[in-house]
Design a protein around this motif. Structure first.
Motif, PDB file in Angstrom:
ATOM      1  N   ALA A   1       1.047  -1.302   0.114  1.00 28.42           N
ATOM      2  CA  ALA A   1       0.128  -0.314  -0.054  1.00 28.42           C
ATOM      3  C   ALA A   1       1.094   1.054  -0.169  1.00 28.42           C
ATOM      4  O   ALA A   1       0.769   2.374   0.081  1.00 28.42           O
ATOM      5  CB  ALA A   1      -0.996  -0.132   1.351  1.00 28.42           C
ATOM      6  N   ALA A   2       2.197   0.754   0.180  1.00 27.18           N
ATOM      7  CA  ALA A   2       2.996   2.504   0.486  1.00 27.18           C
ATOM      8  C   ALA A   2       2.827   2.895  -0.695  1.00 27.18           C
ATOM      9  O   ALA A   2       2.763   2.767  -1.795  1.00 27.18           O
ATOM     10  CB  ALA A   2       4.570   1.919   0.717  1.00 27.18           C
ATOM     11  N   PRO A   3       2.885   4.265  -1.127  1.00 30.93           N
ATOM     12  CA  PRO A   3       3.364   5.106  -2.316  1.00 30.93           C
ATOM     13  C   PRO A   3       4.767   4.924  -2.366  1.00 30.93           C
ATOM     14  O   PRO A   3       5.809   6.429  -3.284  1.00 30.93           O
ATOM     15  CB  PRO A   3       3.273   6.627  -1.593  1.00 30.93           C
ATOM     16  N   PHE A   4       4.940   4.049  -2.836  1.00 27.27           N
ATOM     17  CA  PHE A   4       6.567   3.729  -4.044  1.00 27.27           C
ATOM     18  C   PHE A   4       6.355   4.154  -5.422  1.00 27.27           C
ATOM     19  O   PHE A   4       5.960   4.138  -5.805  1.00 27.27           O
ATOM     20  CB  PHE A   4       7.046   2.186  -3.611  1.00 27.27           C
ATOM     21  N   ASP A   5       7.650   4.528  -6.179  1.00 35.29           N
ATOM     22  CA  ASP A   5       7.829   4.181  -7.596  1.00 35.29           C
ATOM     23  C   ASP A   5       8.051   3.625  -7.773  1.00 35.29           C
ATOM     24  O   ASP A   5       7.741   1.948  -7.382  1.00 35.29           O
ATOM     25  CB  ASP A   5       8.958   5.377  -8.099  1.00 35.29           C
ATOM     26  N   LEU A   6       7.606   3.474  -9.384  1.00 35.32           N
ATOM     27  CA  LEU A   6       7.098   1.806  -9.683  1.00 35.32           C
ATOM     28  C   LEU A   6       8.629   0.868  -9.783  1.00 35.32           C
ATOM     29  O   LEU A   6       8.036   0.064  -9.611  1.00 35.32           O
ATOM     30  CB  LEU A   6       7.448   1.641 -11.277  1.00 35.32           C
ATOM     31  N   ARG A   7       9.584   1.528  -9.587  1.00 33.78           N
ATOM     32  CA  ARG A   7      10.997   0.561  -9.646  1.00 33.78           C
ATOM     33  C   ARG A   7      11.387  -0.315  -8.103  1.00 33.78           C
ATOM     34  O   ARG A   7      11.109  -1.179  -7.841  1.00 33.78           O
ATOM     35  CB  ARG A   7      12.195   1.020  -9.835  1.00 33.78           C
ATOM     36  N   THR A   8      11.127   0.856  -7.725  1.00 29.75           N
ATOM     37  CA  THR A   8      10.814   0.124  -6.074  1.00 29.75           C
ATOM     38  C   THR A   8       9.215  -1.359  -5.985  1.00 29.75           C
ATOM     39  O   THR A   8       9.703  -1.473  -5.233  1.00 29.75           O
ATOM     40  CB  THR A   8      10.946   1.390  -4.628  1.00 29.75           C
ATOM     41  N   MET A   9       8.597  -0.770  -6.086  1.00 29.66           N
ATOM     42  CA  MET A   9       6.986  -1.380  -5.634  1.00 29.66           C
ATOM     43  C   MET A   9       7.968  -3.079  -6.634  1.00 29.66           C
ATOM     44  O   MET A   9       7.499  -3.980  -5.771  1.00 29.66           O
ATOM     45  CB  MET A   9       6.015  -0.878  -6.982  1.00 29.66           C
ATOM     46  N   LEU A  10       8.465  -2.909  -7.046  1.00 29.26           N
ATOM     47  CA  LEU A  10       8.562  -3.514  -8.174  1.00 29.26           C
ATOM     48  C   LEU A  10       9.655  -4.856  -7.523  1.00 29.26           C
ATOM     49  O   LEU A  10       9.067  -6.456  -7.110  1.00 29.26           O
ATOM     50  CB  LEU A  10       9.635  -3.403  -9.628  1.00 29.26           C
ATOM     51  N   VAL A  11      10.525  -3.604  -6.784  1.00 31.02           N
ATOM     52  CA  VAL A  11      11.690  -4.386  -5.561  1.00 31.02           C
ATOM     53  C   VAL A  11      10.905  -5.833  -4.998  1.00 31.02           C
ATOM     54  O   VAL A  11      10.971  -6.942  -4.263  1.00 31.02           O
ATOM     55  CB  VAL A  11      12.287  -3.920  -5.110  1.00 31.02           C
ATOM     56  N   GLU A  12       9.862  -5.113  -4.525  1.00 29.21           N
ATOM     57  CA  GLU A  12       8.873  -4.917  -2.669  1.00 29.21           C
ATOM     58  C   GLU A  12       8.383  -6.372  -3.466  1.00 29.21           C
ATOM     59  O   GLU A  12       8.355  -6.863  -2.559  1.00 29.21           O
ATOM     60  CB  GLU A  12       8.165  -3.695  -2.423  1.00 29.21           C
TER      61      GLU A  12
ATOM     62  N   VAL B   1       8.455  -8.486  -5.276  1.00 28.29           N
ATOM     63  CA  VAL B   1       9.609  -9.715  -5.630  1.00 28.29           C
ATOM     64  C   VAL B   1       9.988 -10.622  -4.265  1.00 28.29           C
ATOM     65  O   VAL B   1       9.236 -11.194  -4.171  1.00 28.29           O
ATOM     66  CB  VAL B   1      10.622  -9.470  -6.728  1.00 28.29           C
ATOM     67  N   ALA B   2       9.943  -9.549  -3.020  1.00 31.55           N
ATOM     68  CA  ALA B   2      10.692  -9.425  -2.316  1.00 31.55           C
ATOM     69  C   ALA B   2       9.373 -10.730  -1.268  1.00 31.55           C
ATOM     70  O   ALA B   2       9.373 -11.043  -0.249  1.00 31.55           O
ATOM     71  CB  ALA B   2      11.150  -8.571  -1.619  1.00 31.55           C
ATOM     72  N   ALA B   3       7.727  -9.507  -1.546  1.00 26.97           N
ATOM     73  CA  ALA B   3       6.854 -10.516  -0.829  1.00 26.97           C
ATOM     74  C   ALA B   3       6.492 -11.899  -1.425  1.00 26.97           C
ATOM     75  O   ALA B   3       6.341 -12.660  -0.709  1.00 26.97           O
ATOM     76  CB  ALA B   3       6.304  -9.620  -1.299  1.00 26.97           C
ATOM     77  N   ALA B   4       6.766 -12.039  -3.213  1.00 24.96           N
ATOM     78  CA  ALA B   4       6.323 -13.469  -3.179  1.00 24.96           C
ATOM     79  C   ALA B   4       7.331 -14.766  -3.299  1.00 24.96           C
ATOM     80  O   ALA B   4       6.865 -15.662  -2.752  1.00 24.96           O
ATOM     81  CB  ALA B   4       6.296 -12.998  -4.950  1.00 24.96           C
ATOM     82  N   LYS B   5       9.019 -13.768  -2.863  1.00 22.87           N
ATOM     83  CA  LYS B   5       9.432 -14.912  -2.081  1.00 22.87           C
ATOM     84  C   LYS B   5       9.248 -15.108  -0.363  1.00 22.87           C
ATOM     85  O   LYS B   5       9.512 -16.328  -0.568  1.00 22.87           O
ATOM     86  CB  LYS B   5      11.056 -14.293  -2.421  1.00 22.87           C
TER      87      LYS B   5
ATOM     88  N   LYS C   1       8.191 -18.085   0.136  1.00 17.64           N
ATOM     89  CA  LYS C   1       9.219 -19.373  -0.034  1.00 17.64           C
ATOM     90  C   LYS C   1       9.808 -19.533  -0.941  1.00 17.64           C
ATOM     91  O   LYS C   1      10.617 -20.801  -0.723  1.00 17.64           O
ATOM     92  CB  LYS C   1       9.155 -20.462   1.274  1.00 17.64           C
ATOM     93  N   ALA C   2       9.964 -18.801  -2.157  1.00 17.24           N
ATOM     94  CA  ALA C   2      11.372 -19.580  -3.204  1.00 17.24           C
ATOM     95  C   ALA C   2      12.498 -19.026  -3.417  1.00 17.24           C
ATOM     96  O   ALA C   2      12.406 -17.736  -2.247  1.00 17.24           O
ATOM     97  CB  ALA C   2       9.770 -18.731  -4.171  1.00 17.24           C
ATOM     98  N   ASP C   3      12.897 -19.064  -3.937  1.00 21.80           N
ATOM     99  CA  ASP C   3      14.742 -18.141  -3.819  1.00 21.80           C
ATOM    100  C   ASP C   3      14.944 -17.307  -4.922  1.00 21.80           C
ATOM    101  O   ASP C   3      15.305 -16.236  -4.853  1.00 21.80           O
ATOM    102  CB  ASP C   3      16.018 -19.982  -4.824  1.00 21.80           C
ATOM    103  N   ARG C   4      13.912 -17.174  -5.763  1.00 20.03           N
ATOM    104  CA  ARG C   4      13.875 -16.339  -7.025  1.00 20.03           C
ATOM    105  C   ARG C   4      12.340 -15.831  -7.513  1.00 20.03           C
ATOM    106  O   ARG C   4      11.685 -16.462  -7.295  1.00 20.03           O
ATOM    107  CB  ARG C   4      14.760 -15.769  -8.099  1.00 20.03           C
ATOM    108  N   GLY C   5      12.432 -14.543  -7.724  1.00 15.21           N
ATOM    109  CA  GLY C   5      11.039 -14.082  -8.121  1.00 15.21           C
ATOM    110  C   GLY C   5      11.385 -13.193  -9.099  1.00 15.21           C
ATOM    111  O   GLY C   5      12.759 -12.352  -9.375  1.00 15.21           O
TER     112      GLY C   5
END
Lengths: 556, 97
Positions: A17-28, A30-34, A38-42
């Motif tokens: 829900a945070a107001p990140f820019d697109l790049r940061t949101m993409l990182v978040e 992926v991190a969330a998915a991992k 419990k995945a190694d990469r995303g």
């Protein structure tokens, strides 16, 4: 789904829900998915609807990877919007080992799922690789689906915010361009005795790079109309440069040829090769009434001559400014501006304005408007021009800036005035006076007989019916296309000649009377006639105007 | 100025300006003319309503008798004046070439 599984999802929700820019949101994301799976990469692929491609941002300075929609696992997931769970990648023909080879990673198992937001719009595709302790199972799919929904919403929100900001940035740039352009325009019209000088500018939505200048310098009245190629901030900056260079050149005492040449060459140096400026640059000497000008590709230059009532087009004297350096410049054009003459400079935005049928406004219409409004103020002529273009366009969009610069040499009101004794014997003297005025003021001779008749009728009326003793005064004043006359009787009672009854010219011979014929003829011959009585001085005054008409124009 | 007199072929020749000042002289001459008669207007430069009145009075008298004035050699401006005043309906008018 157990409460334990839900925890990481809830933790992730706050992040998303945070107001990140697109790049940061993409990182978040992926991190969330991992974390949750419990995945190694995303990876997250974003869907470019316009190109029908899935885009993977790898790093800031590397071109993103583009996959056509429908190609590979990612592509077909995007098309079908179904989860694809590959438990053993190297045993599955759908898996493409290309990425592994490039990165050196070994993908064992992979979950590919579509990211669809709450409006059912495909935002992208998410992939998670190599579950920590085994392969992705049914619960993982369920969890991933919930996560995917949240990620889709978050990503879509962020993308839309960025688009909005882009739009705002674009608008800001255009506003800046407009301000820069306006900064080159004169703050007020110069005041030059004997001249009516006016300029105006109507920008198109997408600023088109027009400019004009009207300023009284030591060298005379500077008249400029410029039009830089293109739209937006670049031409606005080009004309700012030209404006500054011109002013500087003249300030340093340059003459017209020197200023034109140097500004052209300097702009040829500084502007990019595909940019140039069409520009009319002229200097009017208000004592000799001569206008000397150069025009780099700006035209046609319209000169309305009051004595003939016709418009002449002058062509540019050189190629557009900044196109290439000038090695030799032909002499400037020198025009004499006579009383009543008008110089009209009009930008392409007017000549080439199209209507819905694709027809252009054109030169003929501009000529016609100048002729029709030649005795109005230049501010009024300008307004009529712009109004005519808008009417012609009938709603078709204005694609380019419209700029008008008008310079008119005013007609001094020339009046000749004499008094005549109240006797019919004064009539030949009145005729002589009138003939002399026509000659010295160069009034169209075809009006002479009519004016003689009008003056005689008004004069004889006053002699017959006015009970004064004073001589009658006759004033003749030249007006565009003809003249205006006033006949004044002094020390009399009011007698409104214009109120005389109509004469029936259809009566048979024996019933016809001579009475009233004089005023009847006057009404037929003049354009306008007015009666005025001044009580304090007991003056009875008739004023009429008469102009040359085309042969087939009726006067009444 | 105005000149009015008989011509070589029995016509009346009128030349110059028939304005309010010249009308009395013109009327005096025309009062003695018998119709029908041609008025040669080739050198008549100008006529005002006073002049029209002279012609009208003459025409009324002559038409009540043997016949009226025929106005010949009338220039463009005078044609307009005769038309505005309706005189083209009560006179026979022959324009100048």
């Amino acid at each position: 789904m157990s409460a334990r599984d839900l925890e990481p999802l809830l933790a992730v929700a706050a992040k998303l829900a945070a107001p990140f820019d697109l790049r940061t949101m993409l990182v978040e994301v992926v991190a969330a998915a991992k974390t949750v799976l419990k995945a190694d990469r995303g990876t997250v692929w974003l869907y470019d609807a316009a190109a029908d491609e899935l885009v993977l941002e790898i790093a800031t300075d590397i071109e993103p990877l583009r996959l056509p929609g429908g190609s590979g696992l990612v592509g077909s997931c995007a098309r079908n919007r179904q989860i694809i769970n590959v438990t053993d990648c190297y045993a599955d023909s759908r898996f493409d080992p290309g990425m592994d080879r490039r990165s050196g990673y070994r993908t064992r198992c992979m979950l590919t799922l579509p990211l669809v937001d709450h409006n059912n719009v495909l935002v992208g595709v998410m992939q998670v690789l190599n579950k920590a302790d085994g392969v992705f199972g049914a619960e993982d799919e369920a969890l991933a689906t919930v996560l995917a929904a949240q990620c889709a919403i978050a990503l879509q929100r962020v993308r839309m915010t960025e688009a909005l900001l882009e739009g705002q940035k674009m608008r800001q740039q255009l506003e800046m361009a407009r301000e820069v352009q306006m900064g080159t325009l004169p703050a007020s019209m110069p005041s030059l005795p004997g001249y009516d000088v006016y300029g105006t500018f109507e920008p198109a939505d997408l600023t088109g790079g027009d400019t004009f200048d009207l300023e009284l310098l030591d060298q005379g009245l500077l008249v400029v109309l410029g039009d830089a190629t293109g739209h937006g901030i670049a031409p606005a900056l080009s004309i700012t440069q030209m404006h500054a260079m011109l002013r500087m050149a003249f300030r340093m005492g340059a003459d017209l040829e020197t200023a034109f040449t140097h500004v052209n060459n300097q702009l040829a140096d500084t502007l990019p090769p595909d940019r140039f400026i069409t520009a009319f640059i002229g200097l009017l000497d208000p004592t000799t009434h001569r206008l000397r000008f150069h025009s780099g590709g700006q035209g046609p230059i319209v000169h309305f001559a009051s004595s003939t009532g016709a418009c002449t087009n002058h062509k540019p004297t050189s190629f557009p400014l900044a196109a290439m350096p000038l090695t030799a410049l032909r002499p400037p054009v020198s025009l004499e501006i006579r009383p009543g003459d008008i110089l009209a400079l009009v930008s392409d935005g007017i000549f080439e304005h199209r209507n819905a049928a694709g027809e252009e406004f054109g030169e003929a219409r501009v000529h016609q408007l100048v002729r029709a409004n030649c005795d109005k103020s230049m501010a009024e002529l300008s307004a009529e021009l712009l109004k005519a273009v808008r009417t012609f366009a009938a709603g078709a969009p204005q694609e380019d800036d419209m700029t008008v610069v008008l310079v008119k040499r005013e007609v001094w009101p020339v009046a000749a005035d004499w008094t005549f004794s109240r006797t019919f014997d004064a009539i030949p003297e009145i005729a002589q006076f009138t003939a002399d005025v026509f000659e010295s003021h160069q009034i169209d001779p075809s009006l002479l007989q009519s004016v003689d008749l009008v003056l005689e009728e008004l004069f004889t009326n006053m002699v017959k019916y006015g009970k004064g003793n004073a001589p009658v005064r006759i004033t003749l004043r030249k007006a565009p296309g003809g003249l205006q006359g006033t006949v004044t009787d002094f020390g009399v009672e009011p007698f409104d000649v214009t109120g005389a009854p109509e004469v029936d010219t259809g009566l048979p011979l024996q019933q016809r009377e001579a009475g009233g014929l004089g005023l009847h003829l006057v009404r037929k011959l003049v354009d306008t006639i007015e009666y005025e009585y001044l009580k304090e001085s007991r003056q009875s005054r008739v004023t009429f105007s008469i102009t040359v008409r085309e042969k087939n124009d009726a006067r009444d | 100025m105005l000149a009015i007199d008989y011509g070589a072929n029995g016509e009346v020749v009128i030349a110059g300006r028939l304005d309010a000042a010249q009308c009395p002289a013109a009327q005096t001459f025309l009062d003695r003319v018998q119709g029908p008669v041609t008025l040669d207007c080739t050198r008549l430069e100008y006529i005002s309503s006073a002049g029209l009145g002279v012609l009208l009075k003459t025409q009324k008298r002559l038409m009540a008798g043997k016949g009226g004035l025929r106005l010949a050699g009338v220039n463009r401006h005078l044609q307009d004046i005769f038309q505005y005043s309706g005189f083209d309906q009560i006179f026979e008018i022959e324009p100048a070439e």
